[in-house]
Design a protein around this motif. Structure first.
Motif, PDB file in Angstrom:
ATOM      1  N   HIS A 209       3.323  10.784  10.436  1.00 45.23           N
ATOM      2  CA  HIS A 209       2.239  10.012   9.834  1.00 45.23           C
ATOM      3  C   HIS A 209       2.656   8.555   9.732  1.00 45.23           C
ATOM      4  N   THR A 210       1.909   7.693  10.412  1.00 43.15           N
ATOM      5  CA  THR A 210       2.092   6.253  10.317  1.00 43.15           C
ATOM      6  C   THR A 210       0.699   5.618  10.238  1.00 43.15           C
ATOM      7  N   ASP A 211       0.661   4.312  10.048  1.00 38.21           N
ATOM      8  CA  ASP A 211      -0.634   3.632  10.026  1.00 38.21           C
ATOM      9  C   ASP A 211      -1.382   3.799  11.340  1.00 38.21           C
ATOM     10  N   ALA A 212      -0.618   3.924  12.429  1.00 38.57           N
ATOM     11  CA  ALA A 212      -1.245   4.025  13.749  1.00 38.57           C
ATOM     12  C   ALA A 212      -1.385   5.468  14.228  1.00 38.57           C
ATOM     13  N   ASP A 213      -0.718   6.379  13.558  1.00 35.31           N
ATOM     14  CA  ASP A 213      -0.723   7.789  13.988  1.00 35.31           C
ATOM     15  C   ASP A 213      -0.949   8.651  12.748  1.00 35.31           C
ATOM     16  N   ILE A 214      -2.217   8.930  12.450  1.00 29.80           N
ATOM     17  CA  ILE A 214      -2.583   9.633  11.225  1.00 29.80           C
ATOM     18  C   ILE A 214      -2.356  11.132  11.395  1.00 29.80           C
ATOM     19  N   VAL A 215      -1.725  11.733  10.406  1.00 29.89           N
ATOM     20  CA  VAL A 215      -1.429  13.160  10.479  1.00 29.89           C
ATOM     21  C   VAL A 215      -2.703  13.994  10.387  1.00 29.89           C
ATOM     22  N   ASN A 216      -2.735  15.077  11.162  1.00 30.18           N
ATOM     23  CA  ASN A 216      -3.808  16.071  11.086  1.00 30.18           C
ATOM     24  C   ASN A 216      -3.334  17.186  10.168  1.00 30.18           C
ATOM     25  N   GLY A 217      -3.807  17.171   8.921  1.00 31.85           N
ATOM     26  CA  GLY A 217      -3.319  18.132   7.939  1.00 31.85           C
ATOM     27  C   GLY A 217      -3.579  19.573   8.318  1.00 31.85           C
ATOM     28  N   ALA A 218      -4.750  19.852   8.891  1.00 31.75           N
ATOM     29  CA  ALA A 218      -5.081  21.232   9.278  1.00 31.75           C
ATOM     30  C   ALA A 218      -4.138  21.732  10.366  1.00 31.75           C
ATOM     31  N   GLU A 219      -3.734  20.845  11.274  1.00 31.39           N
ATOM     32  CA  GLU A 219      -2.813  21.249  12.340  1.00 31.39           C
ATOM     33  C   GLU A 219      -1.446  21.598  11.753  1.00 31.39           C
ATOM     34  N   VAL A 220      -1.008  20.834  10.754  1.00 33.47           N
ATOM     35  CA  VAL A 220       0.268  21.144  10.091  1.00 33.47           C
ATOM     36  C   VAL A 220       0.197  22.524   9.435  1.00 33.47           C
ATOM     37  N   LEU A 221      -0.913  22.795   8.751  1.00 36.19           N
ATOM     38  CA  LEU A 221      -1.064  24.089   8.073  1.00 36.19           C
ATOM     39  C   LEU A 221      -1.130  25.230   9.068  1.00 36.19           C
ATOM     40  N   SER A 222      -1.731  25.004  10.225  1.00 30.64           N
ATOM     41  CA  SER A 222      -1.828  26.077  11.225  1.00 30.64           C
ATOM     42  C   SER A 222      -0.457  26.482  11.745  1.00 30.64           C
ATOM     43  N   ARG A 223       0.492  25.551  11.752  1.00 27.25           N
ATOM     44  CA  ARG A 223       1.853  25.893  12.178  1.00 27.25           C
ATOM     45  C   ARG A 223       2.595  26.672  11.101  1.00 27.25           C
ATOM     46  N   ILE A 224       2.162  26.524   9.871  1.00 23.25           N
ATOM     47  CA  ILE A 224       2.738  27.304   8.770  1.00 23.25           C
ATOM     48  C   ILE A 224       2.104  28.686   8.703  1.00 23.25           C
ATOM     49  N   ASP A 225       0.810  28.758   8.998  1.00 26.02           N
ATOM     50  CA  ASP A 225       0.021  29.986   8.893  1.00 26.02           C
ATOM     51  C   ASP A 225       0.251  30.872  10.117  1.00 26.02           C
ATOM     52  N   GLN A 226       1.429  31.480  10.168  1.00 17.92           N
ATOM     53  CA  GLN A 226       1.817  32.362  11.261  1.00 17.92           C
ATOM     54  C   GLN A 226       2.256  33.715  10.711  1.00 17.92           C
ATOM     55  N   PRO A 227       2.134  34.792  11.495  1.00 16.80           N
ATOM     56  CA  PRO A 227       2.594  36.099  11.009  1.00 16.80           C
ATOM     57  C   PRO A 227       4.031  36.032  10.506  1.00 16.80           C
ATOM     58  N   GLY A 228       4.271  36.603   9.341  1.00 12.77           N
ATOM     59  CA  GLY A 228       5.601  36.548   8.753  1.00 12.77           C
ATOM     60  C   GLY A 228       5.963  35.192   8.219  1.00 12.77           C
ATOM     61  N   GLY A 229       4.947  34.382   7.941  1.00 14.45           N
ATOM     62  CA  GLY A 229       5.158  33.015   7.495  1.00 14.45           C
ATOM     63  C   GLY A 229       5.681  32.916   6.074  1.00 14.45           C
ATOM     64  N   PRO A 230       5.791  31.692   5.565  1.00 14.52           N
ATOM     65  CA  PRO A 230       6.457  31.441   4.279  1.00 14.52           C
ATOM     66  C   PRO A 230       5.580  31.778   3.073  1.00 14.52           C
ATOM     67  N   ASP A 231       6.241  31.948   1.931  1.00 14.82           N
ATOM     68  CA  ASP A 231       5.505  32.129   0.679  1.00 14.82           C
ATOM     69  C   ASP A 231       5.536  30.863  -0.169  1.00 14.82           C
ATOM     70  N   ALA A 232       6.179  29.789   0.330  1.00 18.00           N
ATOM     71  CA  ALA A 232       6.200  28.504  -0.373  1.00 18.00           C
ATOM     72  C   ALA A 232       6.318  27.382   0.644  1.00 18.00           C
ATOM     73  N   ILE A 233       5.788  26.215   0.261  1.00 17.35           N
ATOM     74  CA  ILE A 233       5.835  25.020   1.114  1.00 17.35           C
ATOM     75  C   ILE A 233       6.422  23.872   0.312  1.00 17.35           C
ATOM     76  N   LEU A 234       7.392  23.172   0.895  1.00 13.09           N
ATOM     77  CA  LEU A 234       7.848  21.908   0.333  1.00 13.09           C
ATOM     78  C   LEU A 234       7.180  20.790   1.128  1.00 13.09           C
ATOM     79  N   LEU A 235       6.411  19.938   0.451  1.00 12.40           N
ATOM     80  CA  LEU A 235       5.766  18.801   1.092  1.00 12.40           C
ATOM     81  C   LEU A 235       6.592  17.554   0.800  1.00 12.40           C
ATOM     82  N   SER A 236       7.185  16.987   1.843  1.00  9.33           N
ATOM     83  CA  SER A 236       8.087  15.849   1.685  1.00  9.33           C
ATOM     84  C   SER A 236       7.590  14.708   2.561  1.00  9.33           C
ATOM     85  N   SER A 237       6.906  13.765   1.929  1.00  6.49           N
ATOM     86  CA  SER A 237       6.324  12.640   2.653  1.00  6.49           C
ATOM     87  C   SER A 237       5.933  11.571   1.654  1.00  6.49           C
ATOM     88  N   LEU A 238       5.810  10.342   2.122  1.00  3.18           N
ATOM     89  CA  LEU A 238       5.215   9.328   1.274  1.00  3.18           C
ATOM     90  C   LEU A 238       3.760   9.698   1.009  1.00  3.18           C
TER      91      LEU A 238
END
Length: 296
Positions: free
Chosen positions: A85-114
């Motif tokens: 995520h930068t001023d010129a490259d805005i993060v797609n939040g749904a795409e990030v979540l889709s990589r987390i939402d996988q079979p056998g995925g995590p039960d907690a998320i640490l969000l580390s960003s400005l």
């Protein structure tokens, strides 16, 4: 030098590289908060943690990796989810979540960003439909408790019970009095986590200089700092009493509005941390020092 800023490198490493010990730092390195947070999450029963971090920000990356190391040392599993995520490259939040939402995925998320990137990722979770796993618990990197993250997210319900770790003032009444006086003088709240530490740094330098035998020799001021952790307990705003104590006793115990102001042999502050959570849209801070340590 009493630096109010945190760095990824420890002062032990810096001291060894420069072959001197003229450094003090009032903000603990990232592991001061990250290690307790990783241990806490595993001891709360979470077994798989997604590290969602902004990979173009070195502090966000370092913090996530430190939490992950502590979590895995406790026996937990990790899922690496870097994003950009930068001023010129805005993060797609749904795409990030889709990589987390996988079979056998995590039960907690640490969000580390400005905050700007973090808001977009977390806001995506408000409408995201979890398919392969139940909605995970969210945790945040240090700093989210002193900025406008909750206001920008715009949903107190979604944030309820989620939180992180932060530095803990040794004297809450002293910290609150400083905040009130700052607001009265400046017309705004001390919205940076460094304001109180800069305040303490000024008093520490002044007191150490009062004791110094040669103000032109940094080592003399350095040695003066070591005399500010024992004796009469005094704090910022008590300059007259400080001078009297130093004149009579040659030492005093400076009680910082930012927390502990005692330093280890390398000049790192001894950090006390506590847990904070969002409750009804407001930050709720624990009253106890929750500095979880690795079992030896």
């Amino acid at each position: 030098i009493i630096s109010p800023s945190t760095e990824s490198r420890t002062l032990k490493e810096l001291t060894q590289q420069l072959d001197d010990d003229l450094y003090y730092r009032l903000v603990g390195t990232e592991d001061s908060w990250a290690v307790p947070q990783g241990i806490f999450l595993h001891r709360q029963g979470y077994r798989k943690l997604a590290l969602a971090y902004n990979q173009v920000d070195h502090v966000s990356t370092l913090y996530a990796l430190l939490v992950g190391d502590a979590f895995s040392d406790e026996g937990g599993e990790l899922v690496d989810v870097p994003f950009t995520h930068t001023d010129a490259d805005i993060v797609n939040g749904a795409e990030v979540l889709s990589r987390i939402d996988q079979p056998g995925g995590p039960d907690a998320i640490l969000l580390s960003s400005l905050v700007p990137g973090a808001v977009l990722v977390f806001q995506a979770s408000l409408t995201y439909q979890w398919t392969h796993i139940p909605a995970p618990h969210w945790e945040f990197m240090t700093g989210f408790s002193v900025n406008d993250f909750a206001e920008q997210v715009g949903s107190t319900t979604a944030l309820e019970g989620k939180g992180g770790f932060e530095s803990m003032a040794l004297n809450d009444a002293l910290a609150q009095a400083f905040r009130y006086q700052f607001e009265q003088a400046m017309g705004r709240s001390p919205d940076s986590s460094y304001v109180d530490k800069v305040y303490d740094a000024i008093y520490l330098v002044a007191a150490a200089s009062f004791l110094a035998t040669d103000l032109g020799d940094g080592r003399s001021i350095r040695d003066g700092v070591r005399q500010l952790s024992a004796g009469d307990v005094l704090s910022g705003g008590q300059w007259t009493q400080m001078q009297e104590a130093l004149r009579l006793e040659g030492q005093m115990d400076y009680d910082g509005v930012s927390g502990n102001c005692d330093f280890d042999q390398y000049g790192e502050v001894t950090t006390n941390v506590r847990r904070w959570t969002f409750v009804n849209g407001q930050v709720h801070r624990e009253t106890e020092n929750n500095c979880f340590q690795r079992d030896l």
